[in-house]
Every structure is written in structure tokens, then in C-alpha cells.
Scaffold this motif. Structure first.
Motif, PDB file in Angstrom:
ATOM      1  N   UNK A  28     -30.423  -1.234   5.689  1.00  0.00           N
ATOM      2  CA  UNK A  28     -31.245  -1.669   4.556  1.00  0.00           C
ATOM      3  C   UNK A  28     -31.153  -0.674   3.407  1.00  0.00           C
ATOM      4  N   UNK A  29     -31.077  -1.192   2.189  1.00  0.00           N
ATOM      5  CA  UNK A  29     -30.923  -0.326   1.032  1.00  0.00           C
ATOM      6  C   UNK A  29     -29.476  -0.030   0.721  1.00  0.00           C
ATOM      7  N   UNK A  30     -28.553  -0.857   1.251  1.00  0.00           N
ATOM      8  CA  UNK A  30     -27.118  -0.720   0.999  1.00  0.00           C
ATOM      9  C   UNK A  30     -26.557   0.600   1.520  1.00  0.00           C
ATOM     10  N   UNK A  31     -27.117   1.088   2.610  1.00  0.00           N
ATOM     11  CA  UNK A  31     -26.592   2.290   3.246  1.00  0.00           C
ATOM     12  C   UNK A  31     -25.448   1.902   4.178  1.00  0.00           C
ATOM     13  N   UNK A  32     -24.322   2.598   4.108  1.00  0.00           N
ATOM     14  CA  UNK A  32     -23.166   2.216   4.937  1.00  0.00           C
ATOM     15  C   UNK A  32     -23.454   2.369   6.423  1.00  0.00           C
ATOM     16  N   UNK A 138     -36.393   2.546  16.837  1.00  0.00           N
ATOM     17  CA  UNK A 138     -35.709   2.695  15.548  1.00  0.00           C
ATOM     18  C   UNK A 138     -36.199   1.639  14.560  1.00  0.00           C
ATOM     19  N   UNK A 139     -36.394   0.421  15.047  1.00  0.00           N
ATOM     20  CA  UNK A 139     -36.904  -0.650  14.196  1.00  0.00           C
ATOM     21  C   UNK A 139     -38.305  -0.314  13.683  1.00  0.00           C
ATOM     22  N   UNK A 140     -39.153   0.187  14.572  1.00  0.00           N
ATOM     23  CA  UNK A 140     -40.522   0.554  14.179  1.00  0.00           C
ATOM     24  C   UNK A 140     -40.510   1.660  13.122  1.00  0.00           C
ATOM     25  N   UNK A 141     -39.577   2.601  13.271  1.00  0.00           N
ATOM     26  CA  UNK A 141     -39.475   3.696  12.293  1.00  0.00           C
ATOM     27  C   UNK A 141     -38.914   3.202  10.967  1.00  0.00           C
ATOM     28  N   UNK A 142     -37.836   2.431  11.024  1.00  0.00           N
ATOM     29  CA  UNK A 142     -37.155   2.014   9.800  1.00  0.00           C
ATOM     30  C   UNK A 142     -37.960   1.009   8.978  1.00  0.00           C
ATOM     31  N   UNK A 143     -38.807   0.218   9.633  1.00  0.00           N
ATOM     32  CA  UNK A 143     -39.608  -0.724   8.848  1.00  0.00           C
ATOM     33  C   UNK A 143     -40.533   0.024   7.894  1.00  0.00           C
ATOM     34  N   UNK A 144     -40.835   1.302   8.229  1.00  0.00           N
ATOM     35  CA  UNK A 144     -41.653   2.141   7.355  1.00  0.00           C
ATOM     36  C   UNK A 144     -40.777   2.956   6.410  1.00  0.00           C
ATOM     37  N   UNK A 145     -39.802   3.698   6.982  1.00  0.00           N
ATOM     38  CA  UNK A 145     -39.010   4.615   6.156  1.00  0.00           C
ATOM     39  C   UNK A 145     -38.060   3.886   5.212  1.00  0.00           C
ATOM     40  N   UNK A 146     -37.547   2.727   5.634  1.00  0.00           N
ATOM     41  CA  UNK A 146     -36.660   1.952   4.774  1.00  0.00           C
ATOM     42  C   UNK A 146     -37.416   0.907   3.963  1.00  0.00           C
ATOM     43  N   UNK A 147     -38.695   0.696   4.294  1.00  0.00           N
ATOM     44  CA  UNK A 147     -39.502  -0.243   3.537  1.00  0.00           C
ATOM     45  C   UNK A 147     -39.098  -1.691   3.715  1.00  0.00           C
ATOM     46  N   UNK A 148     -38.882  -2.105   4.968  1.00  0.00           N
ATOM     47  CA  UNK A 148     -38.537  -3.506   5.201  1.00  0.00           C
ATOM     48  C   UNK A 148     -39.633  -4.425   4.659  1.00  0.00           C
ATOM     49  N   UNK A 149     -39.282  -5.434   3.884  1.00  0.00           N
ATOM     50  CA  UNK A 149     -40.289  -6.434   3.491  1.00  0.00           C
ATOM     51  C   UNK A 149     -40.820  -7.146   4.735  1.00  0.00           C
ATOM     52  N   UNK A 150     -42.024  -7.649   4.643  1.00  0.00           N
ATOM     53  CA  UNK A 150     -42.632  -8.317   5.798  1.00  0.00           C
ATOM     54  C   UNK A 150     -41.812  -9.515   6.261  1.00  0.00           C
ATOM     55  N   UNK A 151     -41.173 -10.214   5.318  1.00  0.00           N
ATOM     56  CA  UNK A 151     -40.362 -11.366   5.719  1.00  0.00           C
ATOM     57  C   UNK A 151     -39.166 -10.920   6.558  1.00  0.00           C
TER      58      UNK A 151
END
Length: 202
Positions: A28-32, A138-151
């Protein structure tokens, strides 16, 4: 299994069977993320299939991997976002697992380039038949640090649950019969494989 390419790659631009393709996953965020080359195998009712022969080199920032056995991968065809939010990899006998499904955004073809955003969660069937969900932390961490939208959180969670149920049921396309013809085709297309004494024709 079909013997010819279908319209799903690049929304109607056919990709010939046996053509090289490029896979570029991102975070997420266009990170390779993982990058590698593969071979387009064709399409069926489940979607588009491509293959990675044993020895295929894959890399991402800070990591590299060489496929120890042949792999065939499925990119789902047309359908809802929920139905299309994964990339499935099937490993030949001798691989580290039997089935590995990455939960992703719906994959997108651009000519012979394939891309999707990896959403951390994975559904895995091990060689013993055990099935589990990987990287939930990792998903639980990245939803915060990467700012995943709720959708996106909702899509990834629902897709993971759906795929886990399908893999557990061993129904198509997550049964051995669905991927078997594509392994056969990959074997036929790869005419030069390494051996202890050097390359040889097959």
C-alpha cells in the motif's frame, strides 16, 4: 483449460500462450514488493494462469528467492472485487507448501505486465494438508502504519475468509485437478532446464 489466450489480460488485448510476462506486486502506498518474470499459460473459467519454472528468480527490497520447483499461478477473471482479490500460487511436489494464496487488491493487467497490491494476509495449504492464515499480525500492523482505508480492511478480511473456506473445501480452482493441466503445459513450454552437468533440452 483452454489452449489459447483469452480477453482478460489487458481488457481484450490477447497475450499469446508462452509469452513472457512481468509481475510487479506492491505494498500500500505504491511501495515496491515482489518482482519477477513468468510465462503466460492461458485462461479458463477461473481466470488467467501463468507459470514460474523452477529456478525463477524473484526479488523484493531486502530479499531474494529462487523457486525450488515449478509453480503455476492463477489470477481471477471477471467478477466482483471480492471474487478477484487474490493471486493463488500452486507448487509442484517438493515445494515448501502446496497452495499459497496472497490476498490482494484486484489484479490489473497492462499489456504483459501484471500488478496488484499485496494486503498482507495469506491462505496456505501445507504439504501435510494443514491449512492456515498467515501474517495476520502484519495485517493488523499495516492497517495502522500504512493507513488502509476501511473499505480495504473490509475487502481483505472478507476475501481472506472466502479463500480460506474455498481452500479448506478443496473445490475448484483449489483442487489438484484445476492446476494439473497448467503444470503439464508449463513443462512443455520450458524446453531448457538446468541439470548438474549444465543446461539440457527437454
Amino acid at each position: 483449460m483452454t489452449g489459447s489466450s483469452q480477453e482478460s489480460p489487458a481488457a481484450g488485448v490477447p497475450v499469446p500462450v508462452g509469452a513472457p510476462i512481468r509481475v510487479a506486486m506492491s505494498k500500500w502506498g505504491d511501495q515496491p514488493h515482489w518482482r519477477y518474470s513468468a510465462i503466460f499459460l492461458g485462461s479458463d473459467e477461473h481466470g488467467d494462469w501463468f507459470g514460474c519454472p523452477a529456478g525463477t528468480h524473484m526479488e523484493r527490497p531486502g530479499a531474494q528467492y529462487v523457486a525450488p520447483v515449478d509453480q503455476v499461478c492463477l489470477v481471477p477473471g471477471r467478477g466482483s472485487d471480492l471474487a478477484r482479490s487474490f493471486v493463488a500460487t500452486f507448487h509442484a511436489v517438493g515445494g515448501p507448501v502446496s497452495v499459497y494464496v496472497d490476498i490482494t487488491t484486484p489484479p490489473v493487467w497492462e499489456g504483459e505486465d501484471l500488478g496488484a497490491v499485496d494486503l498482507d494476509l495469506d491462505v496456505v495449504r501445507g504439504t501435510s494438508g494443514r491449512i492456515w492464515i498467515d501474517d495476520e499480525d502484519e495485517f493488523a500492523e499495516h492497517r495502522i502504519t500504512f493507513g488502509y482505508p476501511e473499505r480495504i480492511v473490509a475487502l481483505a478480511s472478507a476475501s481472506c475468509d472466502r479463500i480460506h473456506s474455498l481452500v479448506s473445501a478443496e473445490g475448484a480452482p483449489f483442487d489438484a485437478a484445476s492446476s494439473a493441466p497448467w503444470f503439464t503445459l508449463l513443462e512443455a513450454l520450458v524446453t531448457d532446464r538446468p541439470s548438474p552437468s549444465g543446461p539440457r533440452g527437454v
